[in-house]
Write an enzyme that holds these catalytic residues in place. Structure first.
Site, mmCIF file in Angstrom:
data_model
loop_
_atom_site.group_PDB
_atom_site.id
_atom_site.type_symbol
_atom_site.label_atom_id
_atom_site.label_comp_id
_atom_site.label_asym_id
_atom_site.label_seq_id
_atom_site.Cartn_x
_atom_site.Cartn_y
_atom_site.Cartn_z
ATOM 1 N N GLY A 148 -49.473 29.094 3.625
ATOM 2 C CA GLY A 148 -49.249 27.654 3.681
ATOM 3 C C GLY A 148 -48.245 27.245 2.621
ATOM 4 O O GLY A 148 -47.387 28.030 2.222
ATOM 5 N N CYS A 149 -48.380 26.038 2.157
ATOM 6 C CA CYS A 149 -47.476 25.477 1.150
ATOM 7 C C CYS A 149 -47.472 26.347 -0.104
ATOM 8 O O CYS A 149 -48.526 26.635 -0.666
ATOM 9 C CB CYS A 149 -47.936 24.068 0.810
ATOM 10 S SG CYS A 149 -47.106 23.348 -0.602
#
Length: 182
Positions: free
Chosen positions: A15-16
């Site tokens: 993810g981020c």
């Protein structure tokens, strides 16, 4: 890839990269965590290019760690405990191929450990859903722009940080308190 002084490198996309970087920076035995891009075809990608989702790159982190203090297996355990490996190309509200769950192995031992760990969690139905995390050979890692490095620690009061990243870091500190830097 092994470094001198017996340090090793692990490369994860979960993810981020602001989120994953913040988690792994807390760990004893982790020397550095660099946010960047890996897995695509675009040479010298930028954040703006990554955001449109067509570069093939994932937001990822490259962790330099001391395996005498924290093992690759322990890093895997923390990786899977601090993101959702069952959502394809998504973590929370972050959607796109750049937010996929992927382990980029730097040697055959990392590949074997990652595949065995995923197989074990699959057999035990750890998440109640199929694990979509991909295990791939590490390709060229491109360091993200300077403002992405150590983002959380410099921007804790920013909305995304306080609502998304702080709970991940607090969960880490609760579950893995014996692995946190003093």
């Amino acid at each position: 890839m092994e470094l001198q002084n017996e340090l090793e490198v692990a490369t994860f996309a979960g993810g981020c990269f602001w989120c994953t970087e913040a988690v792994f920076l807390e760990l004893n035995g982790v020397k550095t965590v660099v946010s960047g891009y890996i897995g695509g075809d675009t040479i010298n990608p930028t954040y703006a290019a990554i955001c449109n989702g067509d570069t093939g790159h994932a937001e990822a982190i490259q962790i330099t760690f001391d395996p005498s203090k924290i093992s690759f297996g322990e890093l895997l355990e923390i990786f899977f405990a601090t993101h959702d490996p069952t959502t394809l190309n998504r973590q929370g509200n972050d959607v796109g191929t750049q937010y996929r769950s992927e382990i980029f192995y730097n040697n055959e031992n990392q590949k074997d450990l990652a595949e065995a760990y995923i197989a074990l969690m699959t057999r035990e139905n750890t998440f109640g859903e199929p694990i979509v995390t991909v295990v791939s050979p590490a390709t060229l890692f491109y360091e993200a722009e300077d403002y992405h490095q150590n983002y959380y620690n410099q921007n804790k009061l920013q909305g995304y940080c306080s609502y998304v990243i702080t709970p991940k870091v607090e969960k880490l500190k609760k579950i893995f308190k014996d692995k946190i830097k003093n």
